[in-house]
Design an enzyme around this catalytic site. Structure first.
Site, mmCIF file in Angstrom:
data_model
loop_
_atom_site.group_PDB
_atom_site.id
_atom_site.type_symbol
_atom_site.label_atom_id
_atom_site.label_comp_id
_atom_site.label_asym_id
_atom_site.label_seq_id
_atom_site.Cartn_x
_atom_site.Cartn_y
_atom_site.Cartn_z
ATOM 1 C CB SER A 113 -0.959 -0.046 1.178
ATOM 2 O OG SER A 113 -1.831 1.037 1.123
ATOM 3 C CG HIS A 114 0.235 3.586 3.358
ATOM 4 N ND1 HIS A 114 -0.586 2.490 3.454
ATOM 5 C CD2 HIS A 114 0.743 3.784 4.585
ATOM 6 C CE1 HIS A 114 -0.598 2.061 4.695
ATOM 7 N NE2 HIS A 114 0.200 2.815 5.406
ATOM 8 C CG ASP A 277 -2.563 4.103 -1.626
ATOM 9 O OD1 ASP A 277 -3.273 4.058 -2.658
ATOM 10 O OD2 ASP A 277 -2.584 3.204 -0.772
ATOM 11 C CG ASP A 279 -2.722 -0.363 -2.680
ATOM 12 O OD1 ASP A 279 -2.560 0.751 -2.151
ATOM 13 O OD2 ASP A 279 -3.426 -1.253 -2.174
ATOM 14 C CG ASP A 281 -6.063 0.961 -1.324
ATOM 15 O OD1 ASP A 281 -5.137 1.775 -1.170
ATOM 16 O OD2 ASP A 281 -6.130 -0.124 -0.707
ATOM 17 N NE ARG A 282 -3.803 3.929 2.968
ATOM 18 C CZ ARG A 282 -3.315 4.084 4.181
ATOM 19 N NH1 ARG A 282 -2.827 5.248 4.553
ATOM 20 N NH2 ARG A 282 -3.309 3.071 5.038
ATOM 21 C CE LYS A 376 -7.499 2.091 1.958
ATOM 22 N NZ LYS A 376 -7.247 0.799 2.558
HETATM 23 C C1 G16 Z 1 -5.186 -0.685 5.317
HETATM 24 C C2 G16 Z 1 -6.600 -1.094 5.567
HETATM 25 C C3 G16 Z 1 -7.392 0.075 6.072
HETATM 26 C C4 G16 Z 1 -6.737 0.679 7.283
HETATM 27 C C5 G16 Z 1 -5.305 1.042 6.965
HETATM 28 C C6 G16 Z 1 -4.538 1.490 8.188
HETATM 29 O O1 G16 Z 1 -5.135 0.226 4.268
HETATM 30 O O2 G16 Z 1 -7.226 -1.604 4.428
HETATM 31 O O3 G16 Z 1 -8.661 -0.379 6.383
HETATM 32 O O4 G16 Z 1 -7.431 1.803 7.711
HETATM 33 O O5 G16 Z 1 -4.630 -0.090 6.466
HETATM 34 O O6 G16 Z 1 -4.503 0.436 9.094
HETATM 35 P P1 G16 Z 1 -3.618 0.498 10.386
HETATM 36 O O7 G16 Z 1 -4.150 1.679 11.172
HETATM 37 O O8 G16 Z 1 -3.841 -0.814 11.074
HETATM 38 O O9 G16 Z 1 -2.199 0.739 9.972
HETATM 39 P P2 G16 Z 1 -4.036 0.122 3.142
HETATM 40 O O10 G16 Z 1 -4.277 1.307 2.264
HETATM 41 O O11 G16 Z 1 -2.721 0.178 3.890
HETATM 42 O O12 G16 Z 1 -4.273 -1.189 2.493
#
Ligand code: G16
Length: 543
Positions: A113-114, A277, A279, A281-282, A376
């Site tokens: 992800s990010h 971000d 991937d 989704d953000r 998302k």
């Molecule tokens: C993932 C989850 C999200 C979550 C985020 C942060 O996002 O899909 O639902 O809000 O991580 O999670 P944490 O607070 O546990 O670090 P992504 O964009 O990283 O796949």
């Protein structure tokens, strides 16, 4: 070409977190590490035999190598077919769409992800179920159990598969279909939004900047915003995906996308800006002179989604993660629709979306989406904003001001303390847990505590219960502090402190958030002793 069975042994720590398994890239590249986890996925879902999967990732370092391994393992385990994005690239929402559209048995998404990418940075793998969404806990628990019992994995020994050309090949009896990474997703977006109206907006001189942060959304944004909707060439910046995201942190927030925020606060600001971000989704949304918090963005989208054709019939309901502000709750109340509060993690929205209880979902962590996929979706949020702006004729600033005048404002900020020693972070959470019973009625600068608990969620669809989902302290005046340890970090623990205060006095809607939240910030430290325990003077990231 030979099918081989490789003996292996369980590797510790392969427990999927908030969103799949995320580790340092070199850990994933270690002997048997990726292979063990992939075999555990097959074992955890009752085998791969005869099944069709989608495969893709955000293009980060090791994405291409991991894809070859996963293809060879899927073929060795008897999968029928793998549908894969060209060069093994798929944004997370595009993968979710393909999993659903092609009625597959699920998919594997390679992404952290990010988190930054590169040999010394992060990699990740997650399994999505046939509904297109991240596997729920019941499935990830089975996968984790399988990682603890593994003794061997199956793999085909062969040359690399060419993933650069569209079309179908066969590997040991398994079909591999290489598809255009963007086309199906772009078609889905056109079915939801009034592209004609948005085209007219751009034709009328509306200006925009989209920062793809050298990540996977670049090709999607260029195709949709510039080629299809007619935004000026150069609207999309940092639009070519790179394995280390240009050396940056592909996290669309005011810290990591600071140049974009600076531009929007300057005299040269375009009308609208957004970032996505690693991937895809953000999202982060900005207007000229204004940053829209993710919690506010969710609320404004919920209030105005009917302006887009795909949501003209209205919303069945909305859902947000617990730490997300209550701004969307106020919209749901006014519209008389359901509002659900889930733990952090997109996987918890899946059941609500499948059951038709929620149409829109969102999180404070820059994620918003709807029932069009089960992830998302960054670009989707950007297009819904564009559709709303085109339809209403208002600026982002006006939309936000109108929203606050109608519903009041939920001042909000998240403070992150990164790479804290895990022992210290866990001890702090334990101490907080120990205080829960005594906190009510105590007075702090933020007000008197009305309620303190550790959030647990009972899924209204399948009845499953998830405990230990964050500690919340709610004050009599409605202010709130939430403490949680992140489930996506790869080094030590990341402490997240979520801070919120509600204001409906029309004269007080325009304050700086950190100023408006000053008493709550002080109280958060007083209750948890963050500075004293962690030795940190200030958070690493504020969003
Ligand atoms: C993932 C989850 C999200 C979550 C985020 C942060 O996002 O899909 O639902 O809000 O991580 O999670 P944490 O607070 O546990 O670090 P992504 O964009 O990283 O796949």
């Amino acid at each position: 070409m030979e099918r081989i069975k490789v003996n292996t042994a369980p590797i510790e720590g392969q427990k999927p977190g908030t969103s799949g398994l995320r580790k340092k890239t070199h850990v994933f590249m270690g002997p048997h590490y990726l292979e063990n986890f992939i075999q555990a996925i097959w074992n955890g879902i009752g085998g791969a035999e005869g099944k069709t999967f989608v495969l893709g990732g955000d293009g980060r370092y090791f994405n291409d190598r991991a894809a070859q391994v996963i293809l060879r393992m899927a073929a060795a385990s008897g999968a029928r077919k793998v549908i894969i994005g060209k060069n093994a690239l798929l944004s997370t929402p595009a993968a979710s769409n393909l999993i659903r559209k092609r009625q597959t048995d699920g998919g594997i998404i390679m992404s952290a992800s990010h988190n930054p990418g590169g040999p010394d940075e992060d990699f990740g793998v997650k399994f999505n179920t046939p509904n297109g969404g991240p596997a729920p806990e019941e499935v990830t628990n089975r996968i984790f159990e399988a990682t603890k019992e593994i003794t061997s994995y199956d793999i085909i020994e062969t040359q690399d598969i060419d993933l650069s050309a569209l079309g179908t090949t066969v590997l040991a009896g398994m079909e591999i279909e290489v598809v255009d990474s963007v086309a199906d997703y772009a078609e889905l977006m056109e079915s939801l939004f009034d592209f004609g109206k948005i085209r007219s907006l751009f034709a009328g001189g509306f200006t925009m900047r989209f920062d793809a942060m050298h990540a996977v959304t670049g090709p999607y944004a260029t195709e949709i915003l510039e080629n299809s909707l007619g935004a000026a060439k150069g609207t999309v910046i940092n639009g070519t995906p790179s394995p280390d995201f240009g050396g940056g942190h592909p996290d669309p927030n005011p810290i990591w996308a600071k140049p974009l925020v600076d531009l929007m606060m300057s005299a040269d600001a375009p009308d609208f800006a957004a970032a996505s971000d690693g991937d895809g989704d953000r999202n982060m949304i900005l207007g000229r002179g204004v940053y829209v918090t993710p919690s506010d963005s969710l609320a404004v989208l919920a209030a105005n989604a009917h302006l887009a054709p795909g949501y003209a019939r209205g919303l069945a309901g909305v859902a947000r993660s617990m730490p997300t502000s209550g701004a969307v709750d106020l919209v749901a109340k006014a519209k008389g629709i359901g509002c659900y509060e889930t733990p952090t993690g997109w996987k918890f929205f899946g059941n609500l979306l499948d059951a038709g209880k929620a149409t829109l979902c969102g999180e404070e962590s820059a994620g918003t989406g709807s029932d069009h996929v089960r992830e998302k979706d960054g670009l989707w949020a950007v297009l819904l904003w564009l559709n709303m702006l085109a339809e209403s004729g208002k600026s982002v600033k006006e939309m936000l001001a109108d929203h606050w005048r109608t519903y009041g404002r939920n001042y909000y900020s998240r403070h992150d303390y990164e790479a804290v020693d895990s022992g210290i972070a866990n001890a702090m959470m334990d101490v907080l847990r120990g205080q829960l019973a005594d906190l009510p009625s105590q007075a702090f600068p933020a007000g008197t505590v009305a309620m303190a608990d550790e959030f647990a969620y009972d899924d209204p669809v399948d009845g499953s219960r998830s405990e230990g989902q964050g500690i919340r302290v709610v004050f009599e005046n409605g202010s709130r502090i939430v403490y949680r340890l992140s489930g996506t970090g790869t080094v030590g623990a990341t402490l997240r402190v979520y801070l919120e205060a509600y204001e409906d006095d029309p004269a007080k809607l325009d304050a700086d958030a950190e100023t408006a939240l000053a008493d709550i910030i002080a109280t958060a430290d007083q209750i948890a002793g963050i500075r004293e325990r962690t030795g940190r003077e200030a958070p690493d990231v504020k969003t």
